[in-house]
Enzyme design. Sequence first.
Site, PDB file in Angstrom:
ATOM      1  CE  LYS A  67      -2.503   1.612   3.579  1.00 34.14           C
ATOM      2  NZ  LYS A  67      -3.680   1.765   4.470  1.00 34.14           N
ATOM      3  CG  HIS A 137     -12.292   9.518   7.706  1.00 36.48           C
ATOM      4  ND1 HIS A 137     -13.334   9.863   6.880  1.00 36.48           N
ATOM      5  CD2 HIS A 137     -11.705   8.429   7.140  1.00 36.48           C
ATOM      6  CE1 HIS A 137     -13.373   9.032   5.855  1.00 36.48           C
ATOM      7  NE2 HIS A 137     -12.398   8.149   5.994  1.00 36.48           N
ATOM      8  CB  SER A 199      -4.428  11.838  15.362  1.00 36.55           C
ATOM      9  OG  SER A 199      -5.338  12.913  15.411  1.00 36.55           O
ATOM     10  N   GLY A 220      -5.734   4.154  17.350  1.00 39.62           N
ATOM     11  CA  GLY A 220      -5.285   5.433  16.784  1.00 39.62           C
ATOM     12  C   GLY A 220      -3.785   5.553  16.604  1.00 39.62           C
TER      13      GLY A 220
END
Length: 321
Positions: A67, A137, A199, A220
């Site tokens: 990725k 999100h 975060s 997170g």
Amino acid sequence: MIIVPEKEIANLMTREAAFTAVEQVFASMAAKTAYNFPVVREAIGHADALYGFKSGFDRAALNLGLKSGGYWPGNAEKGLTNHQSTIFLFDADTGQCRALVGGNLLTALRTAAASAVSVAHLARQDSRVLGIVGAGHQAAFQLRAVAEQRPFERIVAWNRTTDKLEPLRAVADDLGLAFEAVSLDELGAASDVIVTITSSFDAILTAKQVKPGTHVACMGTDTKGKQEVENALIGHATVFTDEVAQSVTIGECQHAIYDLTIRPEDITEIGAVINGTHKGRTSQSEITLFDGTGVGLQDLAVAATVVELALRQGVATEVEI
Ligand code: NAD
């Protein structure tokens, strides 16, 4: 080469398929038939971007690839998602590029699937209250995936700005679950399962706030320096992760390793529980903690599933390379 663009992913991928793909690859990692390569992550000195690769090879499923992507903080102003990623799959027999798959939605689905897998294997069967820490999100994806794993009756949630919790309330409404915005003390006292998905670079949740018997999925922290829970909570818990190498370097356990609260050998890969070589939770009062760091093999697993679904449904675009 097969192309599955980002806009097709929502029509193809399901939470159930993501759960199965992630559960299988965690099991293969613990069985040592699948392994992740070292993560590359660089500040590129342009557009404030952090760019990198996560890659690996699953010898059982023959998923080889990477990725590629990262974080572009200026994207929101351009109407784009700040996190951008694309998954490449290669033919394990020839090295030819087999598929190119949009990775943005898949990242959220595979991350939510990881905590869902941890809840399925480690949370008490009688869990009824789910606590969510964070409302960015990823949070709604986490809520939907985890809520499916136990007969939850109530969601309690905390975010540093309360107004941001409204989209989560809407998801809870959609799932027919009661929803309450609470303090962290109230969240810990009420929850049987807690997902942290922020975060933050400082511990938010303390050991004192979490009651015995809770399962905590720390989702997170995926970078050096981030932290969501106090080291003492990790010290009190039976600790599981997707991959120990990432857990101790870029995951939630990095700080507890640094200050010697725990040692790497105290951390068990969740795949061992899935494979039945570790017994997982052993009592109703034990605190279990899953450090979900996010591994490249998860991305390859869900991308391979999407390619299969796209081919089956006749929506894959094939190009010559
Ligand atoms: P986002 O930017 O949309 O939301 C961030 C959330 O963190 C918000 O709720 C914000 O209020 C909260 N937050 C930030 N700093 C905080 C602080 N100091 N104290 C308390 N809360 C704080 O981000 P997102 O896309 O929802 O991602 C959340 C986290 O999950 C990020 O750190 C991201 O890198 C990580 N992530 C992990 C994986 C994985 O596989 N483990 C995958 C994707 C994203």
